[in-house]
Design a protein around this motif. Structure first.
Motif, mmCIF file in Angstrom:
data_model
loop_
_atom_site.group_PDB
_atom_site.id
_atom_site.type_symbol
_atom_site.label_atom_id
_atom_site.label_comp_id
_atom_site.label_asym_id
_atom_site.label_seq_id
_atom_site.Cartn_x
_atom_site.Cartn_y
_atom_site.Cartn_z
ATOM 1 N N ARG A 51 0.832 -1.212 0.000
ATOM 2 C CA ARG A 51 0.000 0.000 0.000
ATOM 3 C C ARG A 51 0.867 1.263 0.000
ATOM 4 O O ARG A 51 0.569 2.235 -0.684
ATOM 5 C CB ARG A 51 -0.914 -0.025 1.214
ATOM 6 C CG ARG A 51 -1.944 1.063 1.184
ATOM 7 C CD ARG A 51 -2.992 0.836 2.231
ATOM 8 N NE ARG A 51 -4.006 1.850 2.059
ATOM 9 C CZ ARG A 51 -5.289 1.633 2.217
ATOM 10 N NH1 ARG A 51 -5.712 0.439 2.552
ATOM 11 N NH2 ARG A 51 -6.147 2.603 2.040
ATOM 12 N N PHE A 52 1.950 1.228 0.761
ATOM 13 C CA PHE A 52 2.872 2.356 0.820
ATOM 14 C C PHE A 52 3.436 2.666 -0.565
ATOM 15 O O PHE A 52 3.456 3.802 -1.016
ATOM 16 C CB PHE A 52 4.006 2.050 1.807
ATOM 17 C CG PHE A 52 5.106 3.070 1.825
ATOM 18 C CD1 PHE A 52 4.976 4.231 2.562
ATOM 19 C CD2 PHE A 52 6.264 2.879 1.095
ATOM 20 C CE1 PHE A 52 5.984 5.190 2.578
ATOM 21 C CE2 PHE A 52 7.283 3.817 1.103
ATOM 22 C CZ PHE A 52 7.139 4.988 1.840
ATOM 23 N N LEU A 53 3.896 1.611 -1.254
ATOM 24 C CA LEU A 53 4.504 1.811 -2.572
ATOM 25 C C LEU A 53 3.471 2.155 -3.652
ATOM 26 O O LEU A 53 3.816 2.738 -4.664
ATOM 27 C CB LEU A 53 5.304 0.571 -2.980
ATOM 28 C CG LEU A 53 6.546 0.313 -2.131
ATOM 29 C CD1 LEU A 53 7.161 -1.027 -2.485
ATOM 30 C CD2 LEU A 53 7.563 1.437 -2.277
ATOM 31 N N SER A 54 2.224 1.799 -3.427
ATOM 32 C CA SER A 54 1.164 2.098 -4.397
ATOM 33 C C SER A 54 0.639 3.524 -4.281
ATOM 34 O O SER A 54 0.030 4.036 -5.221
ATOM 35 C CB SER A 54 -0.006 1.126 -4.214
ATOM 36 O OG SER A 54 0.422 -0.187 -4.452
ATOM 37 N N ASN A 55 0.881 4.158 -3.148
ATOM 38 C CA ASN A 55 0.379 5.513 -2.912
ATOM 39 C C ASN A 55 1.133 6.513 -3.798
ATOM 40 O O ASN A 55 2.362 6.477 -3.890
ATOM 41 C CB ASN A 55 0.554 5.860 -1.430
ATOM 42 C CG ASN A 55 -0.190 7.106 -1.024
ATOM 43 O OD1 ASN A 55 -0.275 8.066 -1.781
ATOM 44 N ND2 ASN A 55 -0.726 7.079 0.187
ATOM 45 N N LYS A 56 0.388 7.421 -4.438
ATOM 46 C CA LYS A 56 0.987 8.398 -5.361
ATOM 47 C C LYS A 56 2.076 9.246 -4.708
ATOM 48 O O LYS A 56 3.062 9.584 -5.353
ATOM 49 C CB LYS A 56 -0.094 9.334 -5.907
ATOM 50 C CG LYS A 56 -0.934 8.732 -6.991
ATOM 51 C CD LYS A 56 -1.837 9.791 -7.590
ATOM 52 C CE LYS A 56 -3.269 9.424 -7.294
ATOM 53 N NZ LYS A 56 -4.223 10.396 -7.825
ATOM 54 N N VAL A 57 1.902 9.583 -3.443
ATOM 55 C CA VAL A 57 2.887 10.448 -2.782
ATOM 56 C C VAL A 57 4.232 9.747 -2.586
ATOM 57 O O VAL A 57 5.231 10.398 -2.312
ATOM 58 C CB VAL A 57 2.374 11.009 -1.422
ATOM 59 C CG1 VAL A 57 1.159 11.880 -1.611
ATOM 60 C CG2 VAL A 57 2.107 9.900 -0.434
ATOM 61 N N ALA A 63 9.822 4.090 -7.502
ATOM 62 C CA ALA A 63 10.698 4.038 -8.679
ATOM 63 C C ALA A 63 12.085 3.517 -8.305
ATOM 64 O O ALA A 63 12.654 2.677 -9.016
ATOM 65 C CB ALA A 63 10.794 5.419 -9.321
ATOM 66 N N VAL A 64 12.611 3.968 -7.195
ATOM 67 C CA VAL A 64 13.950 3.524 -6.754
ATOM 68 C C VAL A 64 13.904 2.057 -6.335
ATOM 69 O O VAL A 64 14.808 1.281 -6.663
ATOM 70 C CB VAL A 64 14.477 4.421 -5.610
ATOM 71 C CG1 VAL A 64 15.784 3.888 -5.062
ATOM 72 C CG2 VAL A 64 14.634 5.852 -6.087
ATOM 73 N N VAL A 65 12.854 1.661 -5.630
ATOM 74 C CA VAL A 65 12.721 0.265 -5.200
ATOM 75 C C VAL A 65 12.655 -0.655 -6.420
ATOM 76 O O VAL A 65 13.359 -1.668 -6.485
ATOM 77 C CB VAL A 65 11.471 0.073 -4.305
ATOM 78 C CG1 VAL A 65 11.147 -1.398 -4.107
ATOM 79 C CG2 VAL A 65 11.668 0.752 -2.959
ATOM 80 N N LEU A 66 11.836 -0.301 -7.396
ATOM 81 C CA LEU A 66 11.704 -1.127 -8.594
ATOM 82 C C LEU A 66 13.027 -1.223 -9.358
ATOM 83 O O LEU A 66 13.398 -2.290 -9.852
ATOM 84 C CB LEU A 66 10.602 -0.593 -9.502
ATOM 85 C CG LEU A 66 9.180 -0.743 -8.955
ATOM 86 C CD1 LEU A 66 8.174 -0.067 -9.879
ATOM 87 C CD2 LEU A 66 8.816 -2.202 -8.756
ATOM 88 N N LYS A 67 13.752 -0.100 -9.433
ATOM 89 C CA LYS A 67 15.048 -0.096 -10.114
ATOM 90 C C LYS A 67 16.028 -1.026 -9.396
ATOM 91 O O LYS A 67 16.728 -1.812 -10.022
ATOM 92 C CB LYS A 67 15.599 1.326 -10.169
ATOM 93 C CG LYS A 67 16.910 1.457 -10.930
ATOM 94 C CD LYS A 67 17.338 2.903 -11.031
ATOM 95 C CE LYS A 67 18.304 3.178 -9.902
ATOM 96 N NZ LYS A 67 18.834 4.528 -9.879
ATOM 97 N N ASN A 68 16.055 -0.967 -8.066
ATOM 98 C CA ASN A 68 16.968 -1.807 -7.287
ATOM 99 C C ASN A 68 16.593 -3.280 -7.368
ATOM 100 O O ASN A 68 17.474 -4.147 -7.431
ATOM 101 C CB ASN A 68 17.026 -1.344 -5.836
ATOM 102 C CG ASN A 68 17.755 -0.027 -5.682
ATOM 103 O OD1 ASN A 68 18.548 0.352 -6.537
ATOM 104 N ND2 ASN A 68 17.475 0.679 -4.614
ATOM 105 N N ILE A 69 15.302 -3.584 -7.362
ATOM 106 C CA ILE A 69 14.865 -4.979 -7.483
ATOM 107 C C ILE A 69 15.241 -5.515 -8.854
ATOM 108 O O ILE A 69 15.737 -6.634 -8.980
ATOM 109 C CB ILE A 69 13.347 -5.113 -7.223
ATOM 110 C CG1 ILE A 69 13.059 -4.917 -5.733
ATOM 111 C CG2 ILE A 69 12.828 -6.477 -7.688
ATOM 112 C CD1 ILE A 69 11.594 -4.876 -5.380
ATOM 113 N N ALA A 70 15.023 -4.725 -9.896
ATOM 114 C CA ALA A 70 15.384 -5.155 -11.249
ATOM 115 C C ALA A 70 16.880 -5.421 -11.353
ATOM 116 O O ALA A 70 17.311 -6.412 -11.950
ATOM 117 C CB ALA A 70 14.949 -4.102 -12.270
#
Length: 129
Positions: A51-57, A63-70
């Motif tokens: 929920r935290f990562l889905s929130n627009k704010v 974006a950083v989390v997704l980049k690091n996971i990738a």
């Protein structure tokens, strides 16, 4: 600070590198906080993070989390591929070594036979199912 005040704050994007020691400290603090909030319930903790990562704010954080996971996923895939390639190359080299020259000792013949059997059984087993 009230919840409404925190919701109005924006994340700051910096490209500065965070030292490994600081990352470990932050990880421990974050884990303790998340365990406290979720009462150590893994499902609830996962829902909080989602929920935290889905929130627009929190789009910058996401974006950083997704980049690091990738990046870490790519490294894992490359590591597995490299290991598999090394094994296959080793098998190829061994077969080439043991099959040159016309005749082979029994141990070499057994080695080559076992490798070929090992390669063929999974193929035939999947066809039989």
């Amino acid at each position: 600070m009230r919840h409404s005040e925190v919701e109005e704050m924006d994340w700051v994007s910096t490209d500065k590198e965070v030292k490994d020691r600081q990352q470990r400290i932050d990880e421990k603090d974050f884990r303790a906080m998340l365990m406290s909030i979720s009462k150590a319930d893994a499902q609830r903790a996962a829902l909080i993070l989602t929920r935290f990562l889905s929130n627009k704010v929190n789009a910058n954080v996401r974006a950083v989390v997704l980049k690091n996971i990738a990046k870490s996923t790519e490294q894992e895939v490359n590591k597995e591929t490299t290991t598999a390639n090394r094994i296959i190359d080793g098998i190829r080299e061994s077969i080439a070594f043991h099959t040159k020259d016309g005749t082979r000792p029994t141990s070499s013949e057994t080695f080559v036979s076992n490798i070929l059997t090992g390669c063929l059984i999974p193929t035939h087993r999947s066809r039989l199912r």
